[in-house]
Structure formats: C-alpha cells, structure tokens
Design an enzyme around this catalytic site. Structure first.
Site, short mmCIF file in Angstrom:
data_model
loop_
_atom_site.label_atom_id
_atom_site.label_comp_id
_atom_site.label_asym_id
_atom_site.label_seq_id
_atom_site.Cartn_x
_atom_site.Cartn_y
_atom_site.Cartn_z
N HIS A 193 55.09 52.56 53.20
CA HIS A 193 55.91 51.59 53.94
C HIS A 193 57.32 52.15 54.17
O HIS A 193 57.81 52.19 55.30
CB HIS A 193 55.96 50.27 53.14
CG HIS A 193 56.85 49.21 53.72
ND1 HIS A 193 56.36 48.07 54.32
CD2 HIS A 193 58.20 49.10 53.78
CE1 HIS A 193 57.36 47.32 54.73
NE2 HIS A 193 58.50 47.91 54.42
N GLU A 194 57.95 52.61 53.09
CA GLU A 194 59.31 53.14 53.22
C GLU A 194 59.34 54.41 54.06
O GLU A 194 60.24 54.61 54.88
CB GLU A 194 59.95 53.40 51.85
CG GLU A 194 60.03 52.20 50.92
CD GLU A 194 60.59 50.94 51.54
OE1 GLU A 194 61.34 51.05 52.54
OE2 GLU A 194 60.26 49.85 51.06
N HIS A 197 59.47 53.44 57.67
CA HIS A 197 60.82 53.15 58.16
C HIS A 197 61.58 54.45 58.43
O HIS A 197 62.22 54.62 59.46
CB HIS A 197 61.63 52.38 57.10
CG HIS A 197 61.25 50.95 56.93
ND1 HIS A 197 61.30 50.04 57.95
CD2 HIS A 197 60.86 50.25 55.83
CE1 HIS A 197 60.93 48.84 57.49
NE2 HIS A 197 60.66 48.94 56.20
C1 NHX Z 1 58.08 39.70 45.97
N1 NHX Z 1 59.15 41.51 47.10
O1 NHX Z 1 59.02 38.98 45.85
C2 NHX Z 1 58.29 41.20 45.98
C3 NHX Z 1 58.95 41.63 44.73
C4 NHX Z 1 56.93 46.10 51.38
C5 NHX Z 1 57.09 47.73 49.72
N2 NHX Z 1 56.86 39.25 46.11
O2 NHX Z 1 60.82 46.02 53.51
O3 NHX Z 1 60.31 44.56 48.67
O4 NHX Z 1 57.49 42.03 48.50
O5 NHX Z 1 61.52 48.50 53.47
C6 NHX Z 1 57.05 35.40 48.55
C7 NHX Z 1 56.07 36.17 49.19
C8 NHX Z 1 60.28 38.86 49.21
C9 NHX Z 1 58.35 35.87 48.39
C10 NHX Z 1 56.40 37.41 49.68
C11 NHX Z 1 59.98 37.61 48.72
C12 NHX Z 1 58.00 39.13 50.00
C13 NHX Z 1 61.21 45.69 51.22
C14 NHX Z 1 59.61 40.87 50.36
C15 NHX Z 1 59.14 46.60 50.29
N3 NHX Z 1 61.58 47.69 52.41
N4 NHX Z 1 59.51 43.13 50.14
C16 NHX Z 1 61.18 46.47 52.48
C17 NHX Z 1 59.88 44.32 49.76
C18 NHX Z 1 58.65 41.84 48.30
C19 NHX Z 1 59.29 39.58 49.83
C20 NHX Z 1 58.67 37.12 48.88
C21 NHX Z 1 57.68 37.89 49.52
C22 NHX Z 1 57.67 46.45 50.12
C23 NHX Z 1 59.79 45.38 50.82
C24 NHX Z 1 59.68 41.96 49.36
ZN ZN Z 2 60.33 47.40 54.90
#
Ligand code: NHX
Ligand code: ZN
Length: 404
Positions: A193-194, A197
């Site tokens: 994913h990163e 980007h």
């Molecule tokens: C989470 N965060 O909170 C986790 C820790 C795609 C590799 N579930 O785009 O960190 O997944 O380029 C509920 C459901 C935040 C709440 C889903 C809160 C998703 C950051 C987003 C990296 N980098 N995404 C990115 C990332 C995540 C998120 C949520 C949620 C990943 C990505 C958060």
């Molecule tokens: Zn991202």
C-alpha cells in the site's frame, strides 16, 4: 445567579483603563463574548453574553481617540464576530495573522531554541524551518520542547538534529508504536500500500515531493508516505490531480497486487473525496459544473440549511466528484501496472528496512522529474522541474486544506 456580572466587569475594566491611561487593553479569544447576537430569539440567544457584548460596544464608543487607551483583541473566528464590533470607531483595523512562512518559522525557531542550553552546534534553524511547513508558532514551541525531552530520555548531553527530526515527526504523525502487533500478512499489505503511494507520487511530476516511506505504525496510521509540500499560494489543476492520484495509489496497489482491497484506505479515500468535492464545488475545476463556486467565505451560515444549488446540480456535483476520483484511481492503476517491477522492489525493500528514503527511490526509478527533497543533505534544497534549485523553496501551509 450572577446576572450582570459580565457587563459590570467590562464597565470596571474600562474605568480602570481610563484611570491608568496610557495603556493597552488586550482581549484574547474575543469570540467568547463577541459572537454575533442572535437574530432569532428562539434559537438559543444568550442574554448574559449579549449584555456583556452590548456593554463592550458602548464602552468602546465612549472614549475619543486621544484618551490614551488602545484596545487589541484576538480570535481565530473573525467570521462569527458581531458586525458591530468590526465597524470603524470600534476596532478600526483588522490584522490577519497567517501561519508563519519559511522565514518566519526560522525566526520562531530561534526564539524557542534560545532557552535550550545544550544544542548541537551544527543545528541550523533554517533547516528546521524547511522541515516544518504548516507549523504554527505553538507547534514550533512544542517541537523544540519535544526534541529536548527525546534527547533527555536518551541521556544525551545535548539536543541533536535527529532529536528535532524525531520531534517533528511525532508532532505531524503522532506517537510511533513500534511494538504494535501486526501479522506478517498485514505487514505485507501495508508495505505494498505504502509503496503504491510512493511509486505513483514519484512518477507524477506535479505531486508533492516525497521525503520517506515507513511501515512503522504511528498514531492512527499503520504506515505512511511522507511528503514535504511545496509552500505555494495557489494550486493548479495538474497539481490537484497528481496529488489525488498519489492518494489513490495505496488502494490501487492493494487491488493490483492482492486482487482485494482493505479498510486501510479509509483516510486516503476521505481526503481524496474531499479534495475532489472541493475542486467541483469551490474551485470551478469541473467542466460540467463550470466556473461556479459554492464556497461561502462570509461564514454567515446563509447556506447552512439550504444548499445554494438545485437538486439537478447536486446530482451533477456527485457525478463529477466521482468522475475525478475515478480518473485519479485509473491513473494510479496505470502507473503501478507499468512500473510493476519497481513497485514490488520498493515494497520488498520496505518490508526489509521498515523506513526508506528518497535515495532508495532514485535507485529504483531514477531521478524524479518533479521537485525532490534531499532529506539527508545538510543544506536541504528544493529542485524544480527544470533542475533549478531554490534555497527558499516557497512552501505552503495547506491553506487549501483549510478550505477542504
Ligand atoms: C484501524 N488504521 O484503525 C487501523 C489501525 C492501509 C496500511 N483499524 O493510508 O493506517 O487502518 O498510506 C474503522 C475502520 C482508521 C476505523 C477502519 C480508522 C481505518 C494509512 C485507517 C495504512 N497510509 N489506515 C495510509 C492506515 C487503519 C483507518 C478506522 C479504519 C494502511 C493506512 C487506517
Ligand atoms: Zn494510504
């Protein structure tokens, strides 16, 4: 219980000021009492606050220009202030204080660095200023303090450059969580994913210059691609589109590599959608909707209950927003398909090293066409598309983000 206290305090304040003249009255957060008085008495009008404001207004009328009292006030919400406060004769002039630019941040750093007794001699405030576009004065104070804490925690005898860089990262991205438990499969998803980007933004000329890519969790994010946005005042359609494509690069990478997508792109999609929506509704960047803007800079809430456009336009706006995001996604897919080898190389290197810098990208993809940040050099330079480098690099603080 204490009806009238506000107004009598104001009376008292001005009485004292006149006695002590010449003097300055400074009212911080003036929106607390200066909020526009309600037009609709049924809707939560606040009599006590209004009385206080009325008293302030009449006091300010009550003395002439040479009484030796100067009144200053500050607020972050000029838009909600009562119009009567802003009339000449009350507050005669308004000074809009924006976020500090490069030069100003350097000066602010100097102020906050002064009390630190033991800093590395080769620490350059200009370098720090370049690393902190969009920082406010408070952020800078915070960064300096945090750097000192980090150095102290490591039992260092002085605060070094790396401590400042770590402190800045902490403030931008939140706390690093090196021992968060992440399965190998998830790690792999994050890396691709990163890398997605990074690949897309590296190869698009008008995207923001990359600084580093990491798969170390920090704050809410499991990984991130870090950029050093150019400090500019206006943004072109090209720049908007390339930034959008870079944002979609993470989700696109997941789709191409794993043939399935994850919830991880939530934040990317949210930002992309807001950007695209702003392009259509604020900046007149969609041909179908045309050169119209539904942005309301007066903030007078005239639009808050009814949309300033028809149902038909609403449908069109949705369509155009989706079209822009879809286009950006297609661009991201195309770039990743055409540079599959580099993308995979990058992801693997990321899994191995956890943090990679621009030199890894140069090695894999070659020099970037667009601006590039030389993160490791002592004298950081921003190189433009023509290979010219500029010392002052003219950074912007995401004022467009505010509009978003
Ligand atoms: C989470 N965060 O909170 C986790 C820790 C795609 C590799 N579930 O785009 O960190 O997944 O380029 C509920 C459901 C935040 C709440 C889903 C809160 C998703 C950051 C987003 C990296 N980098 N995404 C990115 C990332 C995540 C998120 C949520 C949620 C990943 C990505 C958060
Ligand atoms: Zn991202």
């Amino acid at each position: 219980m204490f009806v009238g206290v506000g107004a009598s305090r104001v009376r008292d304040l001005f009485k004292q000021a006149k006695e002590k003249s010449p003097c300055i009255i400074f009212i911080d957060e003036i929106d607390a009492i200066g909020r526009a008085r309600g037009k609709n008495p049924n809707m939560g009008a606040n009599d006590e606050r209004e009385n206080t404001l009325n008293q302030l207004l009449s006091e300010m009328d009550g003395f002439d220009t040479n009484s030796g009292v100067i009144i200053l006030a500050a607020t972050n919400r000029v838009d909600i202030l009562d119009k009567a406060l802003l009339r000449a004769g009350r507050f005669d002039r308004q000074i809009h204080v924006e976020l500090p630019d490069l030069k100003e941040r350097e000066e602010i750093f100097k102020v906050h660095l002064k009390p630190l007794k033991k800093i590395d001699t080769d620490l350059n405030p200009e370098f720090l200023a370049k690393q902190t576009p969009g920082f406010s004065g408070a952020d800078i104070a915070n960064a300096v303090n945090e750097a000192a804490l980090i150095a102290a925690r490591k039992d260092k005898s002085k605060v070094e450059r790396q401590d400042f860089l770590d402190a800045i990262d902490r403030i931008i991205g939140g706390l690093e969580k090196r021992n968060k438990i992440i399965s190998p499969a998830e790690k792999k998803t994050i890396a691709y994913h990163e890398a997605g980007h990074a690949t897309v933004s590296w190869l698009l000329e008008h995207a923001n210059p990359l600084v580093k890519v990491t798969i170390v969790p920090r704050g809410q994010a499991l990984g991130a691609a870090w950029y050093l946005p150019e400090e500019r005042q206006i943004t072109t359609t090209e720049q908007m589109m390339d930034e959008l494509s870079s944002l979609m690069g993470g989700r696109a990478a997941e789709e191409i590599v794993f043939n399935k997508v994850s919830t991880g792109a939530l934040n990317d999609l949210e930002r992309a959608t807001k950007k695209a929506y702003a392009m259509v509704t604020y900046f007149g960047m969609s041909s179908e909707v045309g050169n119209v803007s539904y942005y309301d800079s007066t903030g007078r809430n005239e639009y808050s209950f009814t949309k300033p456009f028809s149902e038909e336009t609403a449908v069109l706006i949705d369509k155009e927003t989706k079209k822009i995001v879809d286009n950006a996604y297609q661009t991201a897919l195309k770039i990743l398909r055409e540079n599959k080898e580099g993308h995979h190389k990058l992801a693997k290197r990321l899994l191995e090293k956890e943090v990679i810098f621009t030199d890894d990208l140069v090695e894999i993809f070659g020099e970037r066409k667009g601006a590039q940040v030389d993160f490791k050099g002592v004298e950081e330079q921003v190189v433009d598309g023509n290979g010219n480098s500029s010392e002052d690099g003219n950074l912007d603080s995401e004022s467009k983000e505010k509009i978003d």
